[in-house]
Design a protein around this motif. Sequence first.
Motif, PDB file in Angstrom:
ATOM      1  N   UNK A 111      21.369 -10.798  18.869  1.00 35.18           N
ATOM      2  CA  UNK A 111      21.352  -9.132  18.628  1.00 35.18           C
ATOM      3  C   UNK A 111      22.475  -8.386  18.516  1.00 35.18           C
ATOM      4  N   UNK A 112      23.417  -9.051  18.461  1.00 34.10           N
ATOM      5  CA  UNK A 112      24.827  -8.355  18.094  1.00 34.10           C
ATOM      6  C   UNK A 112      25.150  -8.585  16.456  1.00 34.10           C
ATOM      7  N   UNK A 113      24.335  -9.370  15.855  1.00 41.62           N
ATOM      8  CA  UNK A 113      24.512  -9.750  14.484  1.00 41.62           C
ATOM      9  C   UNK A 113      23.680  -8.896  13.841  1.00 41.62           C
ATOM     10  N   UNK A 114      24.090  -7.530  13.333  1.00 42.36           N
ATOM     11  CA  UNK A 114      23.342  -6.517  12.697  1.00 42.36           C
ATOM     12  C   UNK A 114      23.489  -6.900  10.964  1.00 42.36           C
ATOM     13  N   UNK A 115      22.400  -6.764  10.616  1.00 34.51           N
ATOM     14  CA  UNK A 115      22.165  -7.177   8.917  1.00 34.51           C
ATOM     15  C   UNK A 115      21.490  -5.928   8.264  1.00 34.51           C
ATOM     16  N   UNK A 116      22.141  -5.549   7.126  1.00 32.72           N
ATOM     17  CA  UNK A 116      21.552  -4.329   6.253  1.00 32.72           C
ATOM     18  C   UNK A 116      20.309  -4.812   5.785  1.00 32.72           C
ATOM     19  N   UNK A 117      19.277  -3.729   5.600  1.00 38.45           N
ATOM     20  CA  UNK A 117      17.946  -3.957   5.074  1.00 38.45           C
ATOM     21  C   UNK A 117      17.755  -3.172   3.615  1.00 38.45           C
ATOM     22  N   UNK A 118      16.757  -3.571   2.940  1.00 40.73           N
ATOM     23  CA  UNK A 118      16.270  -2.841   1.572  1.00 40.73           C
ATOM     24  C   UNK A 118      15.535  -1.586   2.207  1.00 40.73           C
ATOM     25  N   UNK A 119      15.505  -0.653   1.380  1.00 44.41           N
ATOM     26  CA  UNK A 119      14.612   0.551   1.668  1.00 44.41           C
ATOM     27  C   UNK A 119      13.355   0.460   2.388  1.00 44.41           C
ATOM     28  N   UNK A 120      12.899   1.070   3.384  1.00 39.80           N
ATOM     29  CA  UNK A 120      11.703   0.780   3.966  1.00 39.80           C
ATOM     30  C   UNK A 120      10.634   1.158   2.697  1.00 39.80           C
ATOM     31  N   UNK A 121       9.542   0.260   2.922  1.00 36.83           N
ATOM     32  CA  UNK A 121       8.058   0.305   2.029  1.00 36.83           C
ATOM     33  C   UNK A 121       7.117   0.210   2.984  1.00 36.83           C
ATOM     34  N   UNK A 122       5.987   0.514   2.587  1.00 38.36           N
ATOM     35  CA  UNK A 122       4.593   0.353   3.346  1.00 38.36           C
ATOM     36  C   UNK A 122       4.341  -1.150   3.402  1.00 38.36           C
ATOM     37  N   UNK A 123       4.381  -1.756   2.336  1.00 33.61           N
ATOM     38  CA  UNK A 123       4.255  -3.070   2.496  1.00 33.61           C
ATOM     39  C   UNK A 123       4.906  -4.042   3.559  1.00 33.61           C
TER      40      UNK A 123
END
Length: 278
Positions: free
Chosen positions: A198-210
Amino acid sequence: MTMEDTTNRTNAGADRQWDLMRASFDGDWLGMTTWYGRDAHGMDLNHGTCNPTGSLYAIRFSDADTGEWHGTGLRFAPGRERRFPLNRHHYNLGNNCWHFPETAGQSSLEMGGSAARAGHEVNFFTGRSRSMLVALYQRQADGRMILDSIAAIPFRCQRAHQDPVRDQPESVDALIITVAGWLGVEQELRPGLSSELATQIKPLMPFNAESFCRHDVNGFLLDNLICSLPGCLPEGSFALHFGCLLDASSFVHLIIDYDENHHLMRWVERRYHPTMHG
């Protein structure tokens, strides 16, 4: 790594989960529960049954290691009341509770095989607001595990000043459109393992509905709570999706992943915020 090292890491993870639980849940939480059930066509999320008297969850700690949970106005408890002690050294021995810094709950570890019923409680915290969704599944005579009921509860802590009223979109689609394109980060937990993940934070792609609306039951409920759940559990692996628009600049997406045997694998918390330009 020695057995002692493994034990120490496990204990550290358990301590962190206890400390996160205390920080989030300590409060006198008052809220009215609205339950949604099934009709002849499946889940009916347009006509809920509200408990007009409300429920109060008084969660207090006398010291760093002990406390008490006292609930009144409860649907399933005898006399609508229940209390039980909280203790650091006995907490979460079944590994079904999970805590990120501001998202927490409990989940059934098994939803397949001989499990007659299964349920999930998901809490999204912001300030002294606690937005809770409950999803209950029930095994049928033909072996299917179906979504039986959903509850939404907007809790507010009575020890603090009330948080401002949230702006409420009109539907799941409107909420999804609001957060489309927001950037986020994710972290995860796994049952019975150290909370170091839970301390390993990863970046995400922009949010999308799918990435959210994956199932046939897509609910938009009180307090900007949303969910995307299978009305009947599929064969093979699947994921349950819960979310909450906490304010105009913060959306949380909680994913509960199950493997092909319907054993719980992990909880994933994704936090999104508007992209910044210029």
